[in-house]
Enzyme design. Structure first.
Site, short mmCIF file in Angstrom:
data_model
loop_
_atom_site.label_atom_id
_atom_site.label_comp_id
_atom_site.label_asym_id
_atom_site.label_seq_id
_atom_site.Cartn_x
_atom_site.Cartn_y
_atom_site.Cartn_z
CB CYS A 102 34.56 39.94 38.46
SG CYS A 102 33.20 39.14 39.42
CG HIS A 124 34.23 34.73 36.54
ND1 HIS A 124 35.41 35.47 36.31
CD2 HIS A 124 33.28 35.29 36.62
CE1 HIS A 124 35.26 36.37 37.42
NE2 HIS A 124 33.91 36.61 37.29
CB CYS A 173 29.90 43.29 34.97
SG CYS A 173 28.98 41.42 34.89
#
Length: 400
Positions: A89, A356, A386
């Protein structure tokens, strides 16, 4: 010194087959953002030396160095190189930080950095990641699904379902207001199909009608997985002080699955003068850290502390924060651990409301942060995410 000259992103489309961007390959999303970087100077393609692009699921049509593919489809000169990076991510922000490092070191003058992900066409997990599917890795290192890691944080630090639902509700409200007031307008590029018809002009999954009652009615997403697949037991093995994992995350307080692309134009001061462009901000510092891989999602806290230390700053020196809303507990934990007021964090909503797009999110958040700093006439901002496997990444920017 590395400066940000421009920031462009697509709207985020629902990451399903009925999403507005499903008909476009990721390379087409990316190429449209590349083309948009010519808006301040038509000479940009001739002077860009390299493009670094984050992409998480690099298989099928997202494989084979999608950065270079996007450049070719955008009509950039053959002289422009491209590289694709993967840090789960954090990939989009990793791309930004790599480009900034090249420029700060004097090895490049002008670069593109960003990310892309088509989650509708190449779903998460299609690459067969060992963190998802390899029993030896999973059992040997107590690797649990991220949703259960989020529930583990909530259990360990005492966050209730109602608190997290309230955060999710606030994210929806903030995103709705931001779109109503056109706060994203400076960076958002309407996406067109191959015939030039507009497919999407705004983030597709924002839900203005969201209510606390509706969120409360949703069933926890990871409870059955945790019990039947043994992941709860694995989490308790690593954290034996807990009696059980309380499952509090669901579709309404977790990040949305979406398609999207985002890029930044970065360079040194002299290249801006050559192209007649004014820098909007500079990169003050960057940081990457590793964290315990079972609880996994606590990385933004030490990454932020590290980035601030490298910049010679304190937490109070930051005007606005963008903390990726992978799950509601992530920004909540961040604010509590670093004593940051909610009025400074994700002021225009986040991934819970808008989605996302894995490889693109880090770069997208830098552009969102910069637009809002300019709108409010503020100075400094920090982006942090994160990262799967137990990592955290952060970048500090300062307006010029």
């Amino acid at each position: 010194m590395a400066y940000i000259y421009d920031a462009v992103r697509t709207p985020r489309g629902k990451g399903k087959k009925d999403g507005a961007l499903f008909t476009l390959k990721a390379s087409h999303l990316l190429s449209q953002t590349f083309k948009a970087l010519e808006r301040n100077s038509p000479l940009v393609p001739q002077y860009v030396e390299d493009a670094v692009v984050g992409c998480v699921t690099q298989v099928r049509e997202q494989s084979g160095d999608i950065a270079k593919v996007g450049l070719m489809q955008a009509g950039y000169p053959d002289s422009v190189a491209g590289a694709t990076v993967a840090r789960f991510c954090g990939s989009g922000l990793e791309a930004v930080n790599i480009a900034a490092a090249y420029i700060m070191a004097g090895q490049m003058d002008l670069m593109i950095a960003g990310g892309v992900e088509s989650m509708s066409r190449v779903p998460l997990g299609t690459d067969g990641s060992s963190l998802l599917y390899d029993p030896e890795m999973i059992m040997g290192h107590h690797i649990i699904p991220q949703g259960i890691s989020a529930d583990l944080i909530a259990t360990k630090y005492g966050y209730s379902r109602s608190e997290l639902d309230q955060y999710a509700f606030n994210s929806q409200q903030r995103a709705t207001l931001a779109w109503e007031q056109n706060r994203f307008q400076p960076s958002v590029l309407p996406v067109e199909d191959i015939n030039g018809e507009v497919l999407l002009e705004k983030d597709e999954i924002v839900r203005p009608s969201t209510t606390l009652e509706g969120l409360a009615a949703l069933k926890p997403s990871f409870e059955k997985m945790g019990s039947l697949a043994g992941f709860d037991a694995m989490a308790i093995q690593r954290y034996p002080e807990l009696e059980k994992v309380t499952h509090v995350h669901h579709a309404g307080n977790s990040s949305g699955i979406v398609d999207g692309a985002a890029v930044l134009l970065l360079g040194n001061r002299s290249i801006g003068e050559v192209l007649g462009m004014q820098p909007r901000a500079r990169i003050r510092s960057t940081a990457i850290v590793g964290t315990e891989p079972t609880i996994m999602l606590t990385g933004p806290v030490p990454a932020t502390q590290k980035a601030l230390k490298k910049a010679g700053m304190e937490i109070g020196d930051i005007d606005l924060f963008e903390v990726n809303e992978a799950f509601a507990v992530v920004p909540y934990y961040f604010m509590d651990q670093l004593n940051v007021t909610p009025e400074k964090v994700n002021v225009n909503g986040g991934a819970i409301a808008m989605g996302h797009p894995l490889g693109a999110t880090g770069a997208l958040l830098v552009g969102t942060l910069l637009d809002e700093l300019e709108r409010r006439q503020l100075s400094t901002g920090l982006v942090t995410l994160c990262i799967g496997g137990g990592m955290g990444i952060a970048t500090v920017i300062e307006r010029c």
